[in-house]
Scaffold this active site. Structure first.
Site, PDB file in Angstrom:
ATOM      1  N   TYR A 205      -2.465  -1.423 -11.112  1.00 62.69           N
ATOM      2  CA  TYR A 205      -2.565  -2.026  -8.965  1.00 62.69           C
ATOM      3  C   TYR A 205      -1.646  -2.478  -8.769  1.00 62.69           C
ATOM      4  O   TYR A 205      -0.585  -2.386  -8.095  1.00 62.69           O
ATOM      5  CB  TYR A 205      -3.803  -1.895  -9.064  1.00 62.69           C
TER       6      TYR A 205
ATOM      7  N   TYR B 177      -4.009   3.429   7.406  1.00 66.33           N
ATOM      8  CA  TYR B 177      -5.446   2.587   7.364  1.00 66.33           C
ATOM      9  C   TYR B 177      -6.231   3.435   8.416  1.00 66.33           C
ATOM     10  O   TYR B 177      -6.671   4.430   8.814  1.00 66.33           O
ATOM     11  CB  TYR B 177      -5.135   1.009   8.144  1.00 66.33           C
TER      12      TYR B 177
ATOM     13  N   SER C  24       0.629  -1.121  -0.291  1.00 61.17           N
ATOM     14  CA  SER C  24      -0.118  -0.064  -0.315  1.00 61.17           C
ATOM     15  C   SER C  24       0.827   1.477   0.073  1.00 61.17           C
ATOM     16  O   SER C  24      -0.001   1.954  -0.650  1.00 61.17           O
ATOM     17  CB  SER C  24      -0.773  -0.107   1.412  1.00 61.17           C
TER      18      SER C  24
ATOM     19  N   VAL D 297       1.305  -3.414   3.954  1.00 59.77           N
ATOM     20  CA  VAL D 297       1.364  -4.541   4.539  1.00 59.77           C
ATOM     21  C   VAL D 297       2.100  -5.919   4.694  1.00 59.77           C
ATOM     22  O   VAL D 297       2.126  -6.533   6.027  1.00 59.77           O
ATOM     23  CB  VAL D 297      -0.226  -5.286   4.560  1.00 59.77           C
TER      24      VAL D 297
ATOM     25  N   LYS E 287       0.664   3.406  -3.288  1.00 62.97           N
ATOM     26  CA  LYS E 287      -0.535   4.647  -3.854  1.00 62.97           C
ATOM     27  C   LYS E 287      -0.813   5.933  -3.454  1.00 62.97           C
ATOM     28  O   LYS E 287      -0.687   6.437  -4.157  1.00 62.97           O
ATOM     29  CB  LYS E 287      -1.402   3.474  -2.485  1.00 62.97           C
TER      30      LYS E 287
END
Lengths: 320, 320, 320, 320
Positions: free
Chosen positions: A193, A245, A66, A263, A69
């Site tokens: 992605y 998160y 992540s 993660v 992102k």
């Protein structure tokens, strides 16, 4: 503060926080992640002269997950402009899980809440410049390589593993498609992605990216503007409001550094300059990368979070 | 009641209710459905002697769409047993939309609420016997053909159209997969599900299926048990509690006949015998098929629903 | 079937199902309910001649709790007409919990899904005729007393206990008020609602009510129409689709009798006539009341549900 | 920057942004708010010397409404300690509406997401020190009066108006009570909460409060620490992540100043020092209060938000 003192303290704090790996578990859904040594904890801080300060297991490489992102958000804004991106993805935090469909179905046909939840990140990745997945990946990787000064590799095993088990992300992506929020073909959008998530990175490289974000898109070592101040500002806003998160609020309260976790156990953090604290370390700002694969219930590196909290308290790194 | 009287009344009621087509619109998402003549209204009733009573545009053919859900539920229960099926899909109504992910995400990792919402129907279709999609389809179509006595065709144009635009169903199916509720490959599960939706049927055939369900799985014309009483009973429960999308409760209240509708504008209805009303028409039960392509906001044929309401009131067809 | 045989079987089945009390627990939130003997299981069936068949602990009295919801719906429809009531409360099942605010907030400003969830039942109770809570209660109790032929008492301890702990219902009621779905003052609406829940009833009285509903509002013993066929029909629809909380679908599938349960452990059931089964017991229909205080996770009497299932299977009571 | 220049620019910007009042409407649910002159726009900035810079309708008084939420959070933390408060209320943003019950019901039995949504603010208000509502109010008002140096009044009309129409808040409060998240009696909790919302304040007073928060709880004019640095830090985190209802993320992105708005049209903002920008105005930080009663769909003052955006851009006030 002298360099030796910084090294010494970092080393001390890493050992202080290593036991917090007990509070998490490596992500289980990918064998390559699940089988890591769960006791690792490493950190690298890069200052504006390019000096790096490392402690613990600092030579590891891991996949971005992540963390990609926030980098893809920056890249897309750089390539296509902020207005283009903010027209497609909102920048509001959400209390739901990062892969939830609920807020989406309730508020439809709204755009994704922000680029750091999966729905938003898939949308962002899908809009990267390029006519094919390969071209999009190429443009992205060149952008990142330009920032860190050397080439990067994809972790093929992780990529394939995630591709096969991406059921929830496929669900999200098809939901986006049905809501006319995804122009690209769904499988292509997922492909780009997932590729971004599987890029392999070192702590030093990640710290460099953190440094550039901290300095408003300016690379103080190479002395050049890589992306605009505006893009960097909004990246930092997103890192503070949605970067960790569902404990982003608590991280902002207790650590206060713009950061994005993944993660795989990595955390990218950007410490802006604090000109009025000349006696403190890194008063001109720095980039920080932390790695410890045992993640907590929210998906954040357990020991990594605690280490950043101690560093922030000791050296007054909070922007608040 | 004499046959001529039945014919006469049916003809009258069709004309009485034709104006209700104004209250709906043909489903827009498939060109083949959108371009239908919106003023059509046809009905076919089949009694236990195989006599059919038709009125209006009664020679139409249309695709099953969601009507296939109750038939595939029956077929799967027949092939694999009720216990097997009820272990995988619940039989509870839900107030959410037929394609909602919300109840699912809130109550996870629960199984689909019932076989008549998309999540449940995809699960059911995926478990049909056969090693391949073609085999599954073959087994299903043979089961239905056995009931109606001749062969059926797939509407290739509708099938391809739905396959291409099945984003929401793909989202649901991948969500099911991620929740370990789908054993089959997702694309295969969607393929079989969408094929069943695209089977072309006539009013007469549909009325026959309704008749068999009404008679507890027994075909009174061919005089043989096609599926068990228990399967038929639960099929009727599902038709009453969940058969008419989000107006199932109102349909049960005002019409009271076990029924299942589809967005193509068809409705399958099963009128059980009413032995104590000898003066009424169809006291030994009947199957009814209605078609009128203009569907209301809930997805049910607007004029078809109103026609069934009038028939039920006049001939006391409600099971309540 | 001879009476002695009916008695004998009932007695046997009660003992067969008594062990199912192990699958539940008495409702804990009210001391008066929590302290009951959890092993009790009693039943009373009343046929159209007023003959009662009892077995187990059949002389108990208990509070109506949610069973009052179906009776207040009937009473309100009787007093003010079906159209008036259906304009204020829908008759659609919901997959959410009986006291959920979610469906409500998502679908607002919709009316309550049905009169058997708390939101709907509070709305119904609030609209009973009468200018004050006392008058409303009086009108309702007279309606019920008229059906059973003698006077009823409120369980003051249960009433006060529920009044004090009605936080969730207050939340629901204020939500209704804010959505302009409640004309009455909130505290008054709750007062009347909670009073109805606290009415004390015997199995015999409850069976009588079940009998009248089964016979379409007609009292076959006193030979008079108490409420209209239409009201009774919709009451039975609601009992089938929403009468047993979140296992209404499964109850319809496996038992198939219109029924309404309450957390006190009572179940009211209405078995319509089955004219074509002359050899079966109660072919002219009957009312059934069951009591066993240990309720399952859905709020239904555990042993009571199983006892009804056995009776329905043995005597073919399912309407499906 | 010279004072005259500051005045001149402020005056200019107020006029530039006045037309944005067209993009909102005064809150309609309270007559006292609905009947305000909708074209008003006023601002007051207070620097660390206590100098105030005003423009537009700057002599207005208005009720705090949701602005009270951040002040009561600060007060409670001051009185009872951060740990006590954070144990009862989380600090996570939520994408749902400020008065939503959904996130709450889905995630129960969780504590309120943060102190700036109604559920959290009611909880916070209920825990203020004091045995009665009056004592709690007294302790709070003394805390605020201590910061601004003179006494404050309650707007009795607004208080009574809100008390009578607080249905949604009552629903929330009873929901909290049922979830054991509210120790105080519900009506008392609402009473203290609504009183805080109805406190009348001037722009100058509000700017002073903003100044103290900006300076980490230190009053630079009176030269004393009013509340701790830690409390101020977390207050600023909450203002950034959740201060502007469901556009908090966009406000952080485009304005970047810790702020809290209320439906009366007021905004409290805290600009921390920026030592490295000596040429800019207010480099030592300031408090800002804005008032313009026409609020946008999210509940924020339409023109007030735009005015703050312009000021932040021109004088580089963003913390990001």
């Amino acid at each position: 503060m002298r360099s030796e003192e910084v090294y010494e303290k970092l080393k001390q704090w890493v050992e202080d926080n290593r036991s917090h790996t007990m509070l998490g578990e490596p992500a289980q859904y990918i064998p390559a992640l699940a089988n890591q040594d769960r006791d690792q904890l490493g950190i690298c801080i890069m200052d504006i002269d390019g000096e790096t300060y490392k402690a613990g297991e600092s030579d590891v490489k891991f996949t971005l997950q992540s963390i990609s992102k926030i980098i893809s958000f920056v890249a897309l804004c750089h390539f296509k402009g902020l207005d283009f991106v903010l027209d497609k993805v909102d920048v509001e935090p959400t209390g739901e899980s990062f892969n939830s469909i609920i807020p989406f179905e309730i508020h439809r046909p709204g755009k994704p809440f922000n680029p750091l939840i999966n729905a938003g990140a898939i949308t962002v990745a899908s809009m990267l410049p390029g006519d094919t997945v390969s071209e999009k990946y190429e443009r992205f990787i060149l952008f990142v390589e330009g920032m860190i000064g050397h080439s990067l590799e994809l972790d093929q095993e992780v990529y394939e593993s995630e591709w096969k088990t991406a059921h929830r992300n496929r669900a999200l992506a098809y939901y986006l498609k049905e809501s006319n929020l995804l122009d690209l073909d769904v499988e292509e959008a997922l492909d780009i992605y997932i590729r971004l998530c599987a890029i392999c990175i070192s702590l030093e490289d990640l710290a460099k990216i953190g440094l550039v974000i901290a300095h408003d898109g300016y690379d103080p070592i190479e002395e050049r503007q890589i992306f605009s101040h505006d893009v960097a500002r909004i990246a930092k806003v997103l890192m503070v409001t949605c970067g960790m998160y569902n404990s982003s609020g608590k991280f902002a309260a207790h650590v206060g550094i713009p950061a994005k976790s993944g993660v795989s156990g990595g955390i990218l953090a950007s410490v802006p300059p604090k000109w009025h604290s000349p006696e403190k370390a890194f008063r001109k700002g720095c980039g920080i990368a932390v790695f410890s694969p045992a993640i907590d219930v929210n998906g954040n590196s357990a020991a990594g979070t605690m280490l950043l909290r101690q560093i922030s308290e000791e050296w007054d790194f909070s922007i608040f």
